[in-house]
Design a protein around this motif. Structure first.
Motif, mmCIF file in Angstrom:
data_model
loop_
_atom_site.group_PDB
_atom_site.id
_atom_site.type_symbol
_atom_site.label_atom_id
_atom_site.label_comp_id
_atom_site.label_asym_id
_atom_site.label_seq_id
_atom_site.Cartn_x
_atom_site.Cartn_y
_atom_site.Cartn_z
ATOM 1 N N ALA A 1 0.835 -1.207 0.000
ATOM 2 C CA ALA A 1 0.000 0.000 0.000
ATOM 3 C C ALA A 1 0.869 1.256 0.000
ATOM 4 C CB ALA A 1 -0.926 -0.011 1.221
ATOM 5 N N VAL A 2 1.922 1.231 0.798
ATOM 6 C CA VAL A 2 2.830 2.374 0.875
ATOM 7 C C VAL A 2 3.470 2.629 -0.488
ATOM 8 C CG1 VAL A 2 5.027 3.194 1.805
ATOM 9 C CG2 VAL A 2 3.342 2.132 3.330
ATOM 10 N N LEU A 3 3.966 1.555 -1.081
ATOM 11 C CA LEU A 3 4.654 1.713 -2.359
ATOM 12 C C LEU A 3 3.699 2.156 -3.466
ATOM 13 C CD1 LEU A 3 7.070 -1.336 -2.165
ATOM 14 C CD2 LEU A 3 7.646 1.094 -1.962
ATOM 15 N N ALA A 4 2.501 1.641 -3.405
ATOM 16 C CA ALA A 4 1.522 1.980 -4.436
ATOM 17 C C ALA A 4 1.233 3.476 -4.475
ATOM 18 C CB ALA A 4 0.229 1.205 -4.206
ATOM 19 N N ILE A 5 1.214 4.119 -3.306
ATOM 20 C CA ILE A 5 0.934 5.557 -3.313
ATOM 21 C C ILE A 5 2.213 6.396 -3.447
ATOM 22 C CG2 ILE A 5 -1.161 5.260 -1.939
ATOM 23 C CD1 ILE A 5 0.419 6.459 0.450
ATOM 24 N N SER A 6 3.368 5.739 -3.377
ATOM 25 C CA SER A 6 4.636 6.478 -3.436
ATOM 26 C C SER A 6 5.287 6.485 -4.810
ATOM 27 C CB SER A 6 5.628 5.887 -2.431
ATOM 28 O OG SER A 6 5.089 5.944 -1.127
ATOM 29 N N GLN A 7 4.936 5.508 -5.629
ATOM 30 C CA GLN A 7 5.628 5.365 -6.914
ATOM 31 C C GLN A 7 5.616 6.639 -7.752
ATOM 32 O OE1 GLN A 7 4.145 2.261 -9.478
ATOM 33 N NE2 GLN A 7 5.790 2.551 -10.968
ATOM 34 N N GLU A 8 4.438 7.264 -7.840
ATOM 35 C CA GLU A 8 4.356 8.438 -8.717
ATOM 36 C C GLU A 8 5.119 9.642 -8.160
ATOM 37 O OE1 GLU A 8 0.549 10.237 -9.141
ATOM 38 O OE2 GLU A 8 -0.079 9.768 -7.104
ATOM 39 N N LYS A 9 5.476 9.572 -6.893
ATOM 40 C CA LYS A 9 6.219 10.686 -6.309
ATOM 41 C C LYS A 9 7.718 10.433 -6.317
ATOM 42 C CE LYS A 9 2.241 12.334 -5.269
ATOM 43 N NZ LYS A 9 1.673 13.525 -5.918
ATOM 44 N N ALA A 10 8.096 9.197 -6.560
ATOM 45 C CA ALA A 10 9.518 8.848 -6.505
ATOM 46 C C ALA A 10 10.232 9.261 -7.779
ATOM 47 C CB ALA A 10 9.665 7.353 -6.284
ATOM 48 N N ARG A 11 11.462 9.661 -7.624
ATOM 49 C CA ARG A 11 12.283 9.996 -8.790
ATOM 50 C C ARG A 11 13.195 8.819 -9.121
ATOM 51 N NH1 ARG A 11 11.725 14.756 -10.644
ATOM 52 N NH2 ARG A 11 13.386 14.334 -12.131
ATOM 53 N N ASP A 12 13.627 8.126 -8.077
ATOM 54 C CA ASP A 12 14.538 7.007 -8.290
ATOM 55 C C ASP A 12 14.511 6.085 -7.079
ATOM 56 O OD1 ASP A 12 16.206 8.331 -6.311
ATOM 57 O OD2 ASP A 12 16.804 9.666 -7.933
ATOM 58 N N PHE A 13 15.029 4.908 -7.255
ATOM 59 C CA PHE A 13 15.064 3.954 -6.158
ATOM 60 C C PHE A 13 16.068 4.381 -5.093
ATOM 61 C CE2 PHE A 13 13.210 0.858 -9.254
ATOM 62 C CZ PHE A 13 12.089 0.550 -8.499
ATOM 63 N N GLU A 14 17.030 5.155 -5.529
ATOM 64 C CA GLU A 14 18.063 5.623 -4.614
ATOM 65 C C GLU A 14 17.455 6.444 -3.481
ATOM 66 O OE1 GLU A 14 20.884 8.016 -6.687
ATOM 67 O OE2 GLU A 14 22.514 7.551 -5.316
ATOM 68 N N GLY A 15 16.497 7.279 -3.803
ATOM 69 C CA GLY A 15 15.919 8.163 -2.804
ATOM 70 C C GLY A 15 14.634 7.631 -2.185
ATOM 71 N N LEU A 16 14.232 6.459 -2.630
ATOM 72 C CA LEU A 16 12.955 5.918 -2.170
ATOM 73 C C LEU A 16 12.914 5.674 -0.665
ATOM 74 C CD1 LEU A 16 10.158 4.886 -3.080
ATOM 75 C CD2 LEU A 16 11.182 2.610 -3.254
ATOM 76 N N SER A 17 14.009 5.170 -0.131
ATOM 77 C CA SER A 17 14.053 4.833 1.287
ATOM 78 C C SER A 17 13.698 6.022 2.162
ATOM 79 C CB SER A 17 15.450 4.330 1.668
ATOM 80 O OG SER A 17 15.758 3.192 0.917
ATOM 81 N N GLU A 18 14.302 7.159 1.820
ATOM 82 C CA GLU A 18 14.036 8.351 2.616
ATOM 83 C C GLU A 18 12.614 8.856 2.404
ATOM 84 O OE1 GLU A 18 15.799 9.262 5.140
ATOM 85 O OE2 GLU A 18 16.899 7.478 4.480
ATOM 86 N N LEU A 19 12.124 8.616 1.218
ATOM 87 C CA LEU A 19 10.781 9.074 0.875
ATOM 88 C C LEU A 19 9.712 8.351 1.707
ATOM 89 C CD1 LEU A 19 9.715 11.074 -1.304
ATOM 90 C CD2 LEU A 19 9.233 9.081 -2.733
ATOM 91 N N VAL A 20 9.950 7.096 2.006
ATOM 92 C CA VAL A 20 8.911 6.305 2.670
ATOM 93 C C VAL A 20 9.249 5.891 4.099
ATOM 94 C CG1 VAL A 20 8.122 5.390 0.461
ATOM 95 C CG2 VAL A 20 9.787 4.087 1.820
ATOM 96 N N ARG A 21 10.395 6.311 4.583
ATOM 97 C CA ARG A 21 10.883 5.854 5.881
ATOM 98 C C ARG A 21 9.849 6.026 7.000
ATOM 99 N NH1 ARG A 21 16.293 6.122 6.134
ATOM 100 N NH2 ARG A 21 16.599 4.139 7.148
ATOM 101 N N TYR A 22 9.197 7.171 7.030
ATOM 102 C CA TYR A 22 8.274 7.467 8.138
ATOM 103 C C TYR A 22 7.059 6.559 8.191
ATOM 104 C CZ TYR A 22 5.862 10.145 4.482
ATOM 105 O OH TYR A 22 5.237 10.517 3.324
ATOM 106 N N PHE A 23 6.854 5.821 7.133
ATOM 107 C CA PHE A 23 5.732 4.883 7.140
ATOM 108 C C PHE A 23 6.015 3.700 8.062
ATOM 109 C CE2 PHE A 23 4.572 6.853 3.062
ATOM 110 C CZ PHE A 23 3.191 6.939 3.211
ATOM 111 N N PHE A 24 7.304 3.476 8.291
ATOM 112 C CA PHE A 24 7.691 2.248 8.969
ATOM 113 C C PHE A 24 8.307 2.440 10.343
ATOM 114 C CE2 PHE A 24 7.856 1.767 4.377
ATOM 115 C CZ PHE A 24 6.965 0.715 4.209
ATOM 116 N N THR A 25 8.356 3.682 10.799
ATOM 117 C CA THR A 25 8.940 3.909 12.122
ATOM 118 C C THR A 25 8.292 5.122 12.776
ATOM 119 O OG1 THR A 25 10.952 4.460 13.327
ATOM 120 C CG2 THR A 25 10.789 5.286 11.085
ATOM 121 N N GLU A 26 8.221 5.071 14.085
ATOM 122 C CA GLU A 26 7.704 6.234 14.816
ATOM 123 C C GLU A 26 8.836 7.192 15.111
ATOM 124 O OE1 GLU A 26 4.476 6.759 15.160
ATOM 125 O OE2 GLU A 26 4.325 4.857 14.065
#
Length: 460
Positions: free
Chosen positions: A336-361
């Motif tokens: 679900a996280v990735l599905a809503i993030s793909q269109e905002k991502a520029r590259d896989f390199e920066g993806l981790s930082e883009l979605v990090r907050y989904f997985f940690t408090e």
RNA sequence: GUCCCCAUCGUCUAGUCAGGUCUAGGACACUGGAUUUUCAUUCCAGCGACCGGGGUUCGAAUCCCCGUGGGGACGCCA
């Protein structure tokens, strides 16, 4: 295109442990031409330098080729009728051809090495570059028919080594012998070999063989500064793009465009189309500067075009490697996280930082984002109103959340979007990211409320 | 130094081979605007080049010469 043809091209790298971008493109152009003509793509390993050729170096090379999607019809692991495909295993063949030249009177021994003998009047001249007296030969200049540059005429004026005194064969000799023995019809290689070609043609002729069609492709130049790109330059190794999780098809597409173009402005194309359209006429003569901005752009286009399933499948390992997710991460949530993030991502390199907050408090509030959000309005007041409004919801769909915020805004005499920035900041610490409603939905009601409360408390 | 190759926006390039339709087109980047809840997308606009000089021609980015600039090769490296 799919018709069988007699075209035989080869890529003949010397395994150094790395796959240089220039080599990759030479391999690519050879591969494209082979596939375009329905010919055969041969991979030949020039491993005569035993000192620096290791199994690891070979593995790195083959891996790079595979990553780029360049499959070879003959060569290591593929076999073929004109092997072996390692120069280190072809000494008997070289000896045989060398003997022909000796019998011909076109090779002679001196100081323990075997030299190629040029035809023509001999004279001695002081060579400034080598700073020595040299025996030169007034030869008939050689005209090379280059498929990209037209006729190039150049004379070879000094005899050169075919076999070194230590018994090793020289590059020019083995290169030509292998091309003859392997029935290579088109030699596609970097322009740095253009000056060597006259020498090669001399050998072909001395051996009574017909030279192949030559096609010298332009070199890849440094981004800034002088000269061609070398292994020491930033971004010059394929390995680097592998590590940075570039999409191989994107890198390949970009490389196709460095020195070749289809003339109609088309840039991003499926490889099948490039294969169909590739020809020497579209190859540039001038060296091309490597532009990583453009590579990034193409990579982003490929990333956005990925089917969401593929995107998830590729992103998983990358996020795991970055420590953003682990075995305990739920499949559905991740998806679900990735599905809503793909269109905002520029590259896989920066993806981790883009979605990090989904997985940690344990995410941080970006100070720049905070500043922007607090620039106008009364965000803390809006947040305080928002929490109870959201808390009341029984259903947590995008539309439910949307209605709740809209209703709240009307009641409080605010605009809907007065609530959005602070909501985003409170739950993600960011000013940007996936669509807010989707973001809240995926995060889940519980987490959203908790984070908003936490943010409010931290602020007081 | 000698020889070879090359020369259009900052970058990748179309146009050059078959001179006029080129007030030079596209893409990336950059700038501005529109749309927008953020970010991004998308759309529109702008910026921005024929290396210089001679020739040939009614006419040259396109052909020729010279200059300059860039690249490459000159190993008992590959």
């Amino acid at each position: 295109m799919t018709q069988e043809s007699a075209v035989r091209v080869r890529f003949a790298p010397s395994p150094t442990g790395f796959f240089h971008i220039g080599s990759a493109r030479t391999a690519l152009f050879n591969w494209l031409y082979a596939r375009h003509t329905g010919g055969t793509f041969v991979l030949r390993i020039e491993d005569t330098d035993s000192a620096r050729n290791t199994p690891e170096a070979l593995a790195a090379l083959l891996e790079g080729m595979r990553w780029m999607g360049l499959d070879w019809d003959e060569g290591p692991e593929a076999g073929g009728d004109v092997g072996p495909y390692f120069q280190s295993q072809r000494t008997a063949i070289y000896a045989e051809y060398l003997q022909k030249l000796i019998d011909n009177g076109r090779a002679y021994e001196q100081d323990g090495a075997i030299f190629f003998k040029l035809l023509g009047e001999r004279y001695t001249e002081f060579d400034k570059y080598k700073n020595a007296e040299l025996e030169k030969v007034r030869t008939e200049p050689v005209t090379v028919h280059d498929a990209i540059r037209g006729d190039v005429t150049r004379a070879v004026e000094t005899d050169f080594v075919l076999r070194r005194s230590n018994g090793d064969y020289g590059f020019h000799f083995v290169n030509v012998v292998d091309d003859i023995a392997m029935n290579i019809t088109h030699v596609i290689r970097g322009e740095d070999h253009l000056s060597n070609t006259a020498r090669h043609v001399e050998i072909y002729r001395a051996l009574g063989a017909e030279p192949p069609v030559f096609a010298h492709i332009p070199l890849i130049l440094k981004v800034d500064g002088k000269g061609k790109m070398s292994k020491r330059d930033e971004g010059s190794l394929i390995e680097e793009y592998v590590k940075r999780h570039f999409i191989p098809e994107a890198v390949r597409n970009f490389l196709c465009l460095l020195g070749w173009n289809p003339k109609d402005g088309q840039e991003i194309m499926p490889i099948a189309e490039i294969i169909e359209r590739f020809d020497f006429d579209g190859v540039q003569k001038e060296g091309a500067r490597f532009d990583e901005k453009k590579l990034s752009h193409i990579n982003t286009e490929y990333l956005r075009a990925l089917p969401v399933e593929t995107f998830c499948w590729m992103a998983g390992p990358i996020l795991a490697e970055a420590g953003v997710i682990d075995e305990s991460t739920g499949e559905d949530y991740l998806h679900a996280v990735l599905a809503i993030s793909q269109e905002k991502a520029r590259d896989f390199e920066g993806l981790s930082e883009l979605v990090r907050y989904f997985f940690t408090e344990d995410f941080t509030i970006d100070s720049g984002a905070r500043e922007r959000v607090f620039k106008k309005g009364e965000p803390m007041a809006r947040l305080a109103e928002l929490v109870p409004a959201l808390e009341q919801l029984d259903s947590w769909l995008d539309s439910d959340i949307d209605h709740a915020i809209l209703g709240l805004a009307e009641k409080k005499g605010q605009r809907k979007f007065d609530y959005f920035p602070i909501a985003r900041l409170a739950v993600s610490g960011q000013a940007g990211g996936p669509d807010l409603l989707a973001l809240l939905r995926v995060l889940g009601k519980e987490r959203v409320i908790a984070r908003m409360r936490g943010f409010a408390e931290a602020a007081t």
